[in-house]
Design a protein around this motif. Structure first.
Motif, mmCIF file in Angstrom:
data_model
loop_
_atom_site.group_PDB
_atom_site.id
_atom_site.type_symbol
_atom_site.label_atom_id
_atom_site.label_comp_id
_atom_site.label_asym_id
_atom_site.label_seq_id
_atom_site.Cartn_x
_atom_site.Cartn_y
_atom_site.Cartn_z
ATOM 1 N N VAL A 215 0.863 -1.180 0.000
ATOM 2 C CA VAL A 215 0.000 0.000 0.000
ATOM 3 C C VAL A 215 0.900 1.231 0.000
ATOM 4 C CG1 VAL A 215 -1.800 1.281 1.226
ATOM 5 C CG2 VAL A 215 -1.790 -1.233 1.290
ATOM 6 N N VAL A 216 0.697 2.127 -0.961
ATOM 7 C CA VAL A 216 1.480 3.354 -1.044
ATOM 8 C C VAL A 216 0.540 4.539 -0.845
ATOM 9 C CG1 VAL A 216 3.022 4.778 -2.437
ATOM 10 C CG2 VAL A 216 3.099 2.283 -2.642
ATOM 11 N N LEU A 217 0.822 5.360 0.153
ATOM 12 C CA LEU A 217 0.045 6.566 0.433
ATOM 13 C C LEU A 217 0.896 7.773 0.078
ATOM 14 C CD1 LEU A 217 -2.313 8.190 1.615
ATOM 15 C CD2 LEU A 217 -1.293 7.865 3.888
ATOM 16 N N TYR A 251 6.589 0.472 6.423
ATOM 17 C CA TYR A 251 6.135 -0.358 7.538
ATOM 18 C C TYR A 251 5.865 -1.767 7.044
ATOM 19 C CZ TYR A 251 5.282 4.186 9.720
ATOM 20 O OH TYR A 251 5.420 5.451 10.215
ATOM 21 N N LEU A 252 6.105 -2.744 7.908
ATOM 22 C CA LEU A 252 5.844 -4.149 7.625
ATOM 23 C C LEU A 252 4.766 -4.640 8.574
ATOM 24 C CD1 LEU A 252 6.988 -6.703 6.016
ATOM 25 C CD2 LEU A 252 8.180 -7.225 8.160
ATOM 26 N N LEU A 253 3.755 -5.329 8.029
ATOM 27 C CA LEU A 253 2.681 -5.863 8.860
ATOM 28 C C LEU A 253 3.129 -7.167 9.508
ATOM 29 C CD1 LEU A 253 -0.263 -5.547 9.795
ATOM 30 C CD2 LEU A 253 -0.945 -6.885 7.793
ATOM 31 N N LEU A 254 2.986 -7.243 10.839
ATOM 32 C CA LEU A 254 3.406 -8.404 11.605
ATOM 33 C C LEU A 254 2.235 -9.343 11.867
ATOM 34 C CD1 LEU A 254 5.642 -6.612 14.272
ATOM 35 C CD2 LEU A 254 6.351 -7.618 12.089
ATOM 36 N N ASP A 255 2.560 -10.526 12.376
ATOM 37 C CA ASP A 255 1.530 -11.435 12.864
ATOM 38 C C ASP A 255 0.838 -10.825 14.075
ATOM 39 O OD1 ASP A 255 1.642 -13.585 11.097
ATOM 40 O OD2 ASP A 255 3.307 -14.523 12.163
ATOM 41 N N GLY A 256 -0.407 -11.224 14.307
ATOM 42 C CA GLY A 256 -1.113 -10.826 15.514
ATOM 43 C C GLY A 256 -1.816 -9.490 15.373
ATOM 44 N N THR A 312 3.368 -4.589 3.021
ATOM 45 C CA THR A 312 4.180 -3.385 3.185
ATOM 46 C C THR A 312 3.327 -2.134 3.003
ATOM 47 O OG1 THR A 312 6.083 -4.571 2.240
ATOM 48 C CG2 THR A 312 6.246 -2.177 2.385
ATOM 49 N N LEU A 313 3.546 -1.153 3.871
ATOM 50 C CA LEU A 313 2.917 0.162 3.747
ATOM 51 C C LEU A 313 4.015 1.199 3.574
ATOM 52 C CD1 LEU A 313 0.676 2.356 4.088
ATOM 53 C CD2 LEU A 313 1.053 2.167 6.558
ATOM 54 N N VAL A 314 3.916 2.019 2.528
ATOM 55 C CA VAL A 314 4.862 3.102 2.292
ATOM 56 C C VAL A 314 4.094 4.415 2.327
ATOM 57 C CG1 VAL A 314 6.511 4.129 0.687
ATOM 58 C CG2 VAL A 314 6.341 1.641 0.884
ATOM 59 N N VAL A 315 4.521 5.353 3.174
ATOM 60 C CA VAL A 315 3.906 6.676 3.286
ATOM 61 C C VAL A 315 4.967 7.699 2.887
ATOM 62 C CG1 VAL A 315 2.779 8.330 4.816
ATOM 63 C CG2 VAL A 315 2.422 5.876 5.162
ATOM 64 N N THR A 316 4.661 8.522 1.895
ATOM 65 C CA THR A 316 5.660 9.453 1.377
ATOM 66 C C THR A 316 5.037 10.802 1.069
ATOM 67 O OG1 THR A 316 7.282 9.814 -0.385
ATOM 68 C CG2 THR A 316 5.291 8.623 -0.987
ATOM 69 N N ASP A 317 5.865 11.851 1.143
ATOM 70 C CA ASP A 317 5.401 13.173 0.750
ATOM 71 C C ASP A 317 5.707 13.444 -0.719
ATOM 72 O OD1 ASP A 317 8.134 13.401 0.862
ATOM 73 O OD2 ASP A 317 8.164 15.223 2.078
ATOM 74 N N GLU A 318 6.280 12.464 -1.419
ATOM 75 C CA GLU A 318 6.608 12.633 -2.827
ATOM 76 C C GLU A 318 5.467 12.155 -3.720
ATOM 77 O OE1 GLU A 318 9.060 14.057 -4.209
ATOM 78 O OE2 GLU A 318 10.542 14.294 -2.626
ATOM 79 N N LEU A 326 13.956 6.165 -5.881
ATOM 80 C CA LEU A 326 13.717 5.116 -4.905
ATOM 81 C C LEU A 326 12.583 4.246 -5.439
ATOM 82 C CD1 LEU A 326 13.566 5.304 -1.084
ATOM 83 C CD2 LEU A 326 11.615 4.380 -2.284
ATOM 84 N N THR A 327 12.840 2.960 -5.556
ATOM 85 C CA THR A 327 11.855 2.049 -6.124
ATOM 86 C C THR A 327 10.970 1.490 -5.022
ATOM 87 O OG1 THR A 327 13.346 1.436 -7.920
ATOM 88 C CG2 THR A 327 11.541 -0.073 -7.450
ATOM 89 N N VAL A 328 9.697 1.384 -5.295
ATOM 90 C CA VAL A 328 8.763 0.777 -4.353
ATOM 91 C C VAL A 328 8.090 -0.396 -5.037
ATOM 92 C CG1 VAL A 328 6.755 1.113 -2.887
ATOM 93 C CG2 VAL A 328 8.371 2.969 -3.207
ATOM 94 N N ILE A 329 8.627 -1.586 -4.836
ATOM 95 C CA ILE A 329 8.092 -2.843 -5.334
ATOM 96 C C ILE A 329 8.060 -2.868 -6.868
ATOM 97 C CG2 ILE A 329 6.187 -4.491 -5.187
ATOM 98 C CD1 ILE A 329 7.629 -3.975 -2.545
ATOM 99 N N GLU A 330 8.452 -4.003 -7.421
ATOM 100 C CA GLU A 330 8.423 -4.189 -8.875
ATOM 101 C C GLU A 330 7.506 -5.357 -9.190
ATOM 102 O OE1 GLU A 330 11.562 -5.029 -12.524
ATOM 103 O OE2 GLU A 330 12.099 -3.780 -10.833
#
Length: 345
Positions: A215-217, A251-256, A312-318, A326-330
């Motif tokens: 998820v990219v915000l 951010y990485l989502l964990l178990d639980g 994965t969650l990526v939060v950016t001001d760009e 910067l690459t975010v997932i291919e």
């Protein structure tokens, strides 16, 4: 369908001898000192959970975390001048125990884990104590083998040009209190239904196979994009209020789950996230701090229910469409690059 998202940011993420097969744990409070080719491996500290690899270019180190706990660290050798290793948030696209470069005289690349289709990968190789590769991340051979055995296709790899910060539990407030609650009782089975006629968001989970979710915000574009296996499956505008954070965080989502509920989704528990990239000054208060995020609750419910540990969650001001730095997932589809330039082919 093959798609990748890149963010326009300034740069942000001797084979092992028998004597170096094990490294003693240093006394508590002392820095971890490793000679070139050495590593530490303690998988028993976290037997299960999503695995993350964090590579620090200035430190020439690779750190391995499982469910938020560090289980390994090794010296590494990344790209030498002219063959820079790219920074960013990647997923493992392909794994091969035996692999040979088709660019550099069939050079062996054991325990190869591909990060990009144009040649960047994790693999075993010579680790002299300084950047010496053609762009890949070389690891001590015994460590590369151990790492290979605990990773899966789609796993997250973060490469940063900052000294590595210790990942920490965080609450990025992906589902903040400012959004109105959805209809209670939304079922996962309902998420594949057609998007409501009055919706301003898109949602097409059938466009991508099961696999890694990202998820990219984008705070600057006021958009949230959801990808699975590198293919876009959802997009929604978001409204943001209050002071917004600068820079990029991952951010990485964990178990639980947490004992309380997600504030905007009262029928769902709050998730457990690990901050793996970016300034930690905002944690654990949340990446948006006092800012509010308002989006269609039907979209937020779909995002919530498609997330699984390892997402994965990526939060950016760009912006999402600027020149890549910067690459975010291919994308996960294997499409040979038109002009390969690195050793990981």
């Amino acid at each position: 369908m093959r798609r990748s998202i890149t963010l326009g940011l300034a740069a942000c993420l001797v084979a092992l001898s028998a004597a170096a097969l094990a490294v003693a744990t240093p006394p508590a409070g002392s820095p971890l000192r490793l000679l070139p080719g050495e590593y530490l491996w303690t998988p028993e500290l976290a037997p299960v959970g999503p695995v993350l690899v964090l590579v620090s270019l200035p430190e020439q180190r690779a750190y391995v975390y499982r469910n938020g706990v560090r289980i390994g660290v090794a010296t590494a050798s990344t790209g030498k001048p002219g063959y820079d290793t790219p920074t960013g948030v990647f997923s493992v696209l392909q794994k091969k125990r035996e692999h040979y470069s088709n660019l550099y005289d069939d050079a062996p690349m054991p325990y190869m884990q591909r990060l990009t289709w144009d040649g960047i990968a994790l693999h075993a190789g010579r680790v002299p104590g300084y950047p010496a590769s053609h762009g890949c991340v070389r690891l001590p051979e015994a460590f590369a083998e151990k790492l290979y055995d605990v990773t899966t296709r789609g796993m997250t790899v973060v490469i940063t040009d900052d000294p590595a910060r210790v990942p920490m539990l965080a609450d990025p407030r992906l589902f903040p209190a400012s959004a109105p609650p959805p209809t209670v009782g939304t079922r996962v089975a309902d998420l594949s239904l057609p998007v409501p006629a009055d919706a301003v968001f898109s949602w097409q989970p059938g466009q991508a196979p099961p696999g890694q979710v990202t998820v990219v915000l984008s705070l600057s574009e006021r958009e949230m994009v959801v990808m699975r296996e590198g293919v876009e499956i959802g997009r929604s505008p978001v409204n943001l209020t209050g002071p917004l954070p600068a820079g990029t965080r991952a951010y990485l989502l964990l178990d639980g789950v947490q004992p309380d509920a997600a504030t905007s989704l009262p029928d769902r528990p709050r998730r457990r996230w690990l901050r793996v990239l970016g300034d930690g000054a905002d944690d654990p208060a949340g990446v948006l701090g006092p800012a509010g995020l308002d989006a269609d609750p039907r979209f937020l419910a779909r995002v919530y229910d498609i997330l699984v540990p390892g997402a994965t969650l990526v939060v950016t001001d760009e912006a999402l469409r600027r020149a890549p730095a910067l690459t975010v997932i291919e994308a996960g589809d294997e499409i040979p690059p038109a002009r390969p330039h690195a050793e990981g082919q």
